[in-house]
Design a protein around this motif. Sequence first.
Motif, short mmCIF file in Angstrom:
data_model
loop_
_atom_site.label_atom_id
_atom_site.label_comp_id
_atom_site.label_asym_id
_atom_site.label_seq_id
_atom_site.Cartn_x
_atom_site.Cartn_y
_atom_site.Cartn_z
N LEU B 156 0.82 -1.21 0.00
CA LEU B 156 0.00 0.00 0.00
C LEU B 156 0.86 1.27 0.00
O LEU B 156 0.53 2.26 -0.64
CB LEU B 156 -0.92 -0.01 1.23
CG LEU B 156 -2.07 1.00 1.22
CD1 LEU B 156 -2.99 0.78 0.04
CD2 LEU B 156 -2.85 0.91 2.52
N TYR B 157 2.00 1.22 0.71
CA TYR B 157 2.89 2.39 0.75
C TYR B 157 3.50 2.64 -0.63
O TYR B 157 3.63 3.79 -1.06
CB TYR B 157 4.01 2.18 1.77
CG TYR B 157 3.54 2.07 3.20
CD1 TYR B 157 2.49 2.86 3.66
CD2 TYR B 157 4.13 1.18 4.08
CE1 TYR B 157 2.04 2.77 4.97
CE2 TYR B 157 3.69 1.08 5.39
CZ TYR B 157 2.65 1.87 5.83
OH TYR B 157 2.22 1.77 7.11
N LYS B 159 2.21 1.73 -3.47
CA LYS B 159 1.12 2.19 -4.32
C LYS B 159 0.86 3.67 -4.09
O LYS B 159 0.68 4.44 -5.03
CB LYS B 159 -0.12 1.36 -3.98
CG LYS B 159 -1.28 1.53 -4.93
CD LYS B 159 -2.35 0.52 -4.56
CE LYS B 159 -3.60 0.73 -5.36
NZ LYS B 159 -4.67 -0.20 -4.94
N SER B 160 0.85 4.02 -2.81
CA SER B 160 0.59 5.40 -2.44
C SER B 160 1.66 6.34 -3.03
O SER B 160 1.34 7.39 -3.57
CB SER B 160 0.56 5.47 -0.91
OG SER B 160 0.51 6.77 -0.47
N ALA B 161 2.92 5.91 -2.94
CA ALA B 161 4.01 6.73 -3.49
C ALA B 161 3.89 6.81 -5.01
O ALA B 161 4.06 7.88 -5.61
CB ALA B 161 5.36 6.14 -3.10
N ARG B 162 3.56 5.68 -5.64
CA ARG B 162 3.41 5.67 -7.10
C ARG B 162 2.31 6.63 -7.52
O ARG B 162 2.43 7.33 -8.52
CB ARG B 162 3.07 4.27 -7.59
CG ARG B 162 4.27 3.36 -7.77
CD ARG B 162 3.82 2.01 -8.31
NE ARG B 162 3.20 2.11 -9.62
CZ ARG B 162 2.14 1.40 -10.01
NH1 ARG B 162 1.60 0.52 -9.20
NH2 ARG B 162 1.64 1.55 -11.20
N SER B 163 1.21 6.63 -6.76
CA SER B 163 0.08 7.47 -7.15
C SER B 163 0.46 8.95 -7.13
O SER B 163 -0.14 9.75 -7.80
CB SER B 163 -1.11 7.23 -6.21
OG SER B 163 -0.93 7.91 -4.99
N MET B 164 1.48 9.29 -6.34
CA MET B 164 1.91 10.69 -6.31
C MET B 164 3.05 10.95 -7.29
O MET B 164 3.71 11.97 -7.22
CB MET B 164 2.32 11.06 -4.88
CG MET B 164 1.10 11.14 -3.97
SD MET B 164 1.50 11.62 -2.28
CE MET B 164 1.83 10.04 -1.55
N GLY B 165 3.27 9.99 -8.17
CA GLY B 165 4.22 10.21 -9.25
C GLY B 165 5.66 9.84 -8.93
O GLY B 165 6.56 10.23 -9.66
N ALA B 166 5.88 9.11 -7.83
CA ALA B 166 7.26 8.74 -7.47
C ALA B 166 7.82 7.72 -8.46
O ALA B 166 7.12 6.79 -8.86
CB ALA B 166 7.29 8.17 -6.06
N SER B 170 12.94 7.12 -6.17
CA SER B 170 12.40 7.75 -4.96
C SER B 170 11.55 6.77 -4.16
O SER B 170 11.43 6.91 -2.94
CB SER B 170 11.64 9.04 -5.27
OG SER B 170 10.86 8.90 -6.39
N ASP B 174 12.49 6.68 -0.46
CA ASP B 174 11.47 7.23 0.44
C ASP B 174 10.52 6.20 1.02
O ASP B 174 9.79 6.50 1.97
CB ASP B 174 10.65 8.30 -0.30
CG ASP B 174 11.46 9.56 -0.54
OD1 ASP B 174 12.13 9.99 0.40
OD2 ASP B 174 11.44 10.08 -1.67
N VAL B 175 10.46 5.02 0.42
CA VAL B 175 9.52 4.02 0.93
C VAL B 175 10.24 2.75 1.39
O VAL B 175 10.08 2.34 2.54
CB VAL B 175 8.45 3.66 -0.14
CG1 VAL B 175 7.50 2.61 0.40
CG2 VAL B 175 7.68 4.91 -0.54
N PRO B 178 12.98 3.43 4.50
CA PRO B 178 12.37 3.65 5.81
C PRO B 178 11.48 2.50 6.27
O PRO B 178 11.40 2.22 7.47
CB PRO B 178 11.56 4.95 5.64
CG PRO B 178 11.55 5.26 4.20
CD PRO B 178 12.66 4.52 3.55
N SER B 179 10.81 1.83 5.33
CA SER B 179 9.96 0.69 5.72
C SER B 179 10.78 -0.43 6.33
O SER B 179 10.37 -1.07 7.29
CB SER B 179 9.23 0.10 4.51
OG SER B 179 8.21 0.93 4.11
#
Lengths: 305, 266
Positions: B156-157, B159-166, B170, B174-175, B178-179
């Motif tokens: 989900l993280y 996916k969330s980053a991808r949805s914001m264009g990462a 990145s 960024d995911v 830290p995960s």
Amino acid sequence: MITTPAILKAERSVVDGPIERIVIKGVSKSFNTRQNKGRRGAAAQPFLAVRDFSLEVREGEFLSVVGPSGCGKSTLLDLLAGLEAPSGGTIYLDGKPVAGPNQRVGIVLQGYALFPWRTVRKNIEFGLEIKEVEKKERLRISQHYIELVGLGGFEESYPHELSGGMRQRVAIARALAYDPEVLLMDEPFAAVDAQTRETLQEELLSIWERTGKTVVFITHSIDEAIFLSDRIAVMSSSPGSLKSLLEVDLPRPRKTDRSSVRFGQLRHEIWELIQQNGHGQRQLEEQLVIKEAEELLVIRTPVRA
Amino acid sequence: MQRFRSLLSIINQRARAAWLIIAFFAFWQLAPSIGLANPVYLPPLSRVLEEAVTVGFGQLAHDVLISVWRIILGFFIAIVAAIPLGFVLAGAFRWVSELLAPLMTFLSQIPPFILFPVFIIILGVGETGILAVIIWSVFWPTLFSTIAGSHHIDPLYVKSARSMGADRLSIFIDVIIPSALPQIMTGMRNGLTLCFMMLIGAETMGASSGMGWEINMAQRMAVIPRIYLMALIVAVVGLLINYLFEWLEQTIVVWRDDAQRELVVT
Ligand SMILES: Nc1ncnc2c1ncn2[C@@H]1O[C@H](COP(=O)(O)OP(=O)(O)OP(=O)(O)O)[C@@H](O)[C@H]1O
Ligand SMILES: [Mg+2]
């Protein structure tokens, strides 16, 4: 006087008048699932989650999608966001086919999906970092949206320090912060209590009115859909497809409309549609959806009476 | 009220622990004097502490610093090698890591202490052999936790980053990092605890300085109070290193609380 409901058949597209922001044309999506999981040589069986789905979303409109659990609502949203590619058909955003995720579409995913390692501010700034907005500007924008969703004072908190409703606000602010033209929301208020839910609904409406964004909103609550939307798309399942499209002809602003006669009619109408929807196994889940809506009604009636 | 009570119980627990330690030392002091233990084999605490003066504080500080320096160096080399390799194996060559998993598990089961003679044969007597023991101790737990940590990332993280264009880079920075970080830190801490014990062992076998070496010398010369003194120092240094790392972990993984709370709830 009882007016006849304004049901637009799915096939009939809105040709003249409003401008179309998103055009979904004959879209289907199948997943490769493996029957007899784990066993070697089991055939990959494609599972059709969405079939021949067509719909136009107008510029600046608030459109809700309701339907039984598992009917493909989240899948549809993933397709709109470009997170998944359709197996058939095309989705157009302002006339151009959606090829992948982009910042013109913001999505609030089912479940909060906030990054636990980032503070409220850093969560909201994520999209801006991707966009390579410089630090000062990022700070200004994130502060603006933090205040917009009423989270002033919680800038440096981590998601685990927030309540469910507050996390939801962060998720909304995060999707708004990089200023997408279209906002997709997947059951954003499902995990909060009834009162917080109503507050969030009203806040969302006021944000929507102020920003003029196009919103596609998934919900399990019929009341929520009616309260918020210009139009409601009712989906049926197995495989997921568009059952019908209703125009919500309630005047705005809608602060006090939840108990009006027209509201009740619409609610009834959607219930009927969802009820016709299912066969066999699905029936049960739909009953649950209806029960949930009825409970909302029971809770509300004495307050409004 | 509830909070106050839980605070009291924590204080109570801490105090009880402190009392236990004091009681332990008191017993240590008294037992040999009142004939409960043979003072030759268990010298009273005061005699053990006196031994520090005989050895000299400068010498003791030197022993401690040398040992700590070896740990810092070996630990650093190990994590610099293990973390990137773990990410590469988990991400780019997932099938390789799956293929190698049994072999790596097998290798990691070999106590580095036993390998020490082998290291000496290959690397010669001296610092390199000792470093190799530390690196071996830290490398495997860090590598495994990096691989496991990056395999268990909530999609989900991403996916969330991808949805914001990462993009992929990145998402990794960024995911994925830290995960996986909380789990990596746990692996590093296990490695640290292990390497400390192994270091003392290795120093007793093949070094000319450090705490383990001091213990070895005391043994050879049969200065029993010195053995106890060194054991005390080793315990205190070990504890301090552990606390320091725990503090570091809590400072870096501020959000860890979350995952733990969720684990408790579900
Ligand atoms: N990645 C996937 N692989 C295989 N099947 C999938 C995948 N994603 C969704 N599905 C299937 O597609 C169907 C639709 O799923 P989707 O999540 O879109 O439903 P939904 O309408 O959002 O349900 P809910 O209301 O419970 O959130 C389900 O039967 C689901 O099992
Ligand atoms: Mg869903």
